[in-house]
Design a protein around this motif. Structure first.
Motif, PDB file in Angstrom:
ATOM      1  N   GLU A 102     104.430  -4.708  31.584  1.00  0.00           N
ATOM      2  CA  GLU A 102     103.355  -4.630  32.198  1.00  0.00           C
ATOM      3  C   GLU A 102     103.550  -3.662  33.135  1.00  0.00           C
ATOM      4  O   GLU A 102     104.334  -3.232  33.831  1.00  0.00           O
ATOM      5  CB  GLU A 102     103.442  -6.129  33.238  1.00  0.00           C
ATOM      6  N   LEU A 103     102.251  -2.842  33.291  1.00  0.00           N
ATOM      7  CA  LEU A 103     101.992  -1.572  33.940  1.00  0.00           C
ATOM      8  C   LEU A 103     101.337  -1.726  35.248  1.00  0.00           C
ATOM      9  O   LEU A 103     100.369  -2.532  35.082  1.00  0.00           O
ATOM     10  CB  LEU A 103     101.571  -0.384  33.148  1.00  0.00           C
ATOM     11  N   SER A 104     101.808  -1.459  36.392  1.00  0.00           N
ATOM     12  CA  SER A 104     100.763  -1.475  37.681  1.00  0.00           C
ATOM     13  C   SER A 104     100.651  -0.124  38.234  1.00  0.00           C
ATOM     14  O   SER A 104     101.917   0.708  38.456  1.00  0.00           O
ATOM     15  CB  SER A 104     101.392  -2.545  38.355  1.00  0.00           C
ATOM     16  N   PHE A 105      99.632   0.385  38.629  1.00  0.00           N
ATOM     17  CA  PHE A 105      99.259   1.607  39.165  1.00  0.00           C
ATOM     18  C   PHE A 105      98.573   1.382  40.397  1.00  0.00           C
ATOM     19  O   PHE A 105      97.352   0.915  40.505  1.00  0.00           O
ATOM     20  CB  PHE A 105      98.579   2.505  38.363  1.00  0.00           C
ATOM     21  N   ASP A 106      98.920   1.929  41.443  1.00  0.00           N
ATOM     22  CA  ASP A 106      98.420   1.771  43.070  1.00  0.00           C
ATOM     23  C   ASP A 106      97.215   3.067  43.074  1.00  0.00           C
ATOM     24  O   ASP A 106      97.760   4.028  43.383  1.00  0.00           O
ATOM     25  CB  ASP A 106      99.443   1.579  44.372  1.00  0.00           C
ATOM     26  N   VAL A 107      96.276   2.767  42.895  1.00  0.00           N
ATOM     27  CA  VAL A 107      95.055   3.757  43.065  1.00  0.00           C
ATOM     28  C   VAL A 107      95.011   4.104  44.324  1.00  0.00           C
ATOM     29  O   VAL A 107      94.962   5.586  44.840  1.00  0.00           O
ATOM     30  CB  VAL A 107      93.930   3.172  42.505  1.00  0.00           C
ATOM     31  N   LEU A 128      96.265  -3.087  36.502  1.00  0.00           N
ATOM     32  CA  LEU A 128      97.133  -3.704  35.915  1.00  0.00           C
ATOM     33  C   LEU A 128      96.861  -3.635  34.148  1.00  0.00           C
ATOM     34  O   LEU A 128      95.937  -3.750  33.521  1.00  0.00           O
ATOM     35  CB  LEU A 128      97.305  -4.947  36.075  1.00  0.00           C
ATOM     36  N   LEU A 129      98.066  -3.097  33.522  1.00  0.00           N
ATOM     37  CA  LEU A 129      97.563  -2.979  32.236  1.00  0.00           C
ATOM     38  C   LEU A 129      99.034  -3.905  31.498  1.00  0.00           C
ATOM     39  O   LEU A 129     100.119  -3.545  31.972  1.00  0.00           O
ATOM     40  CB  LEU A 129      97.771  -1.600  31.680  1.00  0.00           C
ATOM     41  N   SER A 130      98.620  -4.330  30.197  1.00  0.00           N
ATOM     42  CA  SER A 130     100.160  -4.900  29.630  1.00  0.00           C
ATOM     43  C   SER A 130      99.953  -4.701  28.140  1.00  0.00           C
ATOM     44  O   SER A 130      98.852  -4.299  27.526  1.00  0.00           O
ATOM     45  CB  SER A 130     100.440  -6.306  29.908  1.00  0.00           C
ATOM     46  N   CYS A 131     101.167  -4.671  27.415  1.00  0.00           N
ATOM     47  CA  CYS A 131     101.338  -4.329  26.055  1.00  0.00           C
ATOM     48  C   CYS A 131     102.407  -5.467  25.585  1.00  0.00           C
ATOM     49  O   CYS A 131     103.537  -5.228  25.950  1.00  0.00           O
ATOM     50  CB  CYS A 131     101.420  -2.913  25.638  1.00  0.00           C
ATOM     51  N   ASP A 132     102.143  -5.973  24.572  1.00  0.00           N
ATOM     52  CA  ASP A 132     103.005  -6.877  23.825  1.00  0.00           C
ATOM     53  C   ASP A 132     102.774  -6.928  22.246  1.00  0.00           C
ATOM     54  O   ASP A 132     103.097  -7.933  21.613  1.00  0.00           O
ATOM     55  CB  ASP A 132     103.060  -8.249  24.223  1.00  0.00           C
ATOM     56  N   GLU A 133     102.357  -5.740  21.912  1.00  0.00           N
ATOM     57  CA  GLU A 133     102.197  -5.682  20.356  1.00  0.00           C
ATOM     58  C   GLU A 133     103.038  -5.363  19.674  1.00  0.00           C
ATOM     59  O   GLU A 133     103.000  -5.881  18.300  1.00  0.00           O
ATOM     60  CB  GLU A 133     101.030  -4.344  20.372  1.00  0.00           C
ATOM     61  N   LEU A 175     103.303   2.468  24.477  1.00  0.00           N
ATOM     62  CA  LEU A 175     102.046   1.981  24.159  1.00  0.00           C
ATOM     63  C   LEU A 175     101.033   1.921  25.253  1.00  0.00           C
ATOM     64  O   LEU A 175      99.952   2.303  25.462  1.00  0.00           O
ATOM     65  CB  LEU A 175     101.890   0.979  23.230  1.00  0.00           C
ATOM     66  N   VAL A 176     101.852   1.337  26.400  1.00  0.00           N
ATOM     67  CA  VAL A 176     101.094   0.998  27.542  1.00  0.00           C
ATOM     68  C   VAL A 176     100.583   2.216  28.580  1.00  0.00           C
ATOM     69  O   VAL A 176      99.555   2.263  29.230  1.00  0.00           O
ATOM     70  CB  VAL A 176     101.648   0.054  28.425  1.00  0.00           C
ATOM     71  N   ILE A 177     101.739   3.190  28.229  1.00  0.00           N
ATOM     72  CA  ILE A 177     101.494   4.533  29.033  1.00  0.00           C
ATOM     73  C   ILE A 177     100.165   5.162  28.487  1.00  0.00           C
ATOM     74  O   ILE A 177      99.415   5.759  29.037  1.00  0.00           O
ATOM     75  CB  ILE A 177     102.655   5.379  28.950  1.00  0.00           C
TER      76      ILE A 177
END
Length: 134
Positions: free
Chosen positions: A33-38, A67-72, A82-84
């Motif tokens: 899970e990726l989180s980025f504070d804009v 918030l983005l996530s990847c579980d591929e 992949l999430v980056i």
């Protein structure tokens, strides 16, 4: 957007992934899970932040965190890559400045050509009718 600063500001969290995978799913945290504070980002200018709020508003939380996530895949490292990539693509599309639309007028020759073709069609259809004899 300064990519190196933005990438350093990303926060990652590894979580257990759902779905098929047998015992591996129960033991290994492969979902990323990726989180980025804009709002507090130093890699984005104020104009870019405003554009993010407008275009990515549906993907942001109330605290303006993306918030983005990847579980591929079954690999945490591959999911992180992949999430980056997904994040960079989202930011690239979100920061696109739309082209300003300028009103245009058709050229005089184009207008005359259209009117001539209309007149020609009207005459052609008028010739199909029976002559008016009185």
């Amino acid at each position: 957007m300064n990519k190196t600063i933005v990438i350093q500001e990303l926060d990652f969290k590894a979580v257990r992934s759902g779905g098929a995978g047998g015992q591996n799913v129960n033991k290994v945290s492969t979902k990323v899970e990726l989180s980025f504070d804009v709002e507090n980002s130093l890699g984005l200018s104020s104009n870019e932040k405003e554009r993010c709020y407008q275009k990515l508003g549906s993907k942001l939380t109330k605290e303006n965190i993306l918030l983005l996530s990847c579980d591929e895949t079954r690999s945490q490292h591959r999911n992180k890559d992949l999430v980056i990539k997904r994040f960079m693509e989202t930011m690239r599309t979100g920061l696109v400045v739309p082209k300003i639309r300028r009103k245009t007028k058709p050229k005089r020759s184009a207008i005359e050509k259209r009117l001539k073709s209309k007149k020609k069609n009207a005459e052609k259809k008028a010739r199909r009718q029976r002559p008016d004899i009185r």
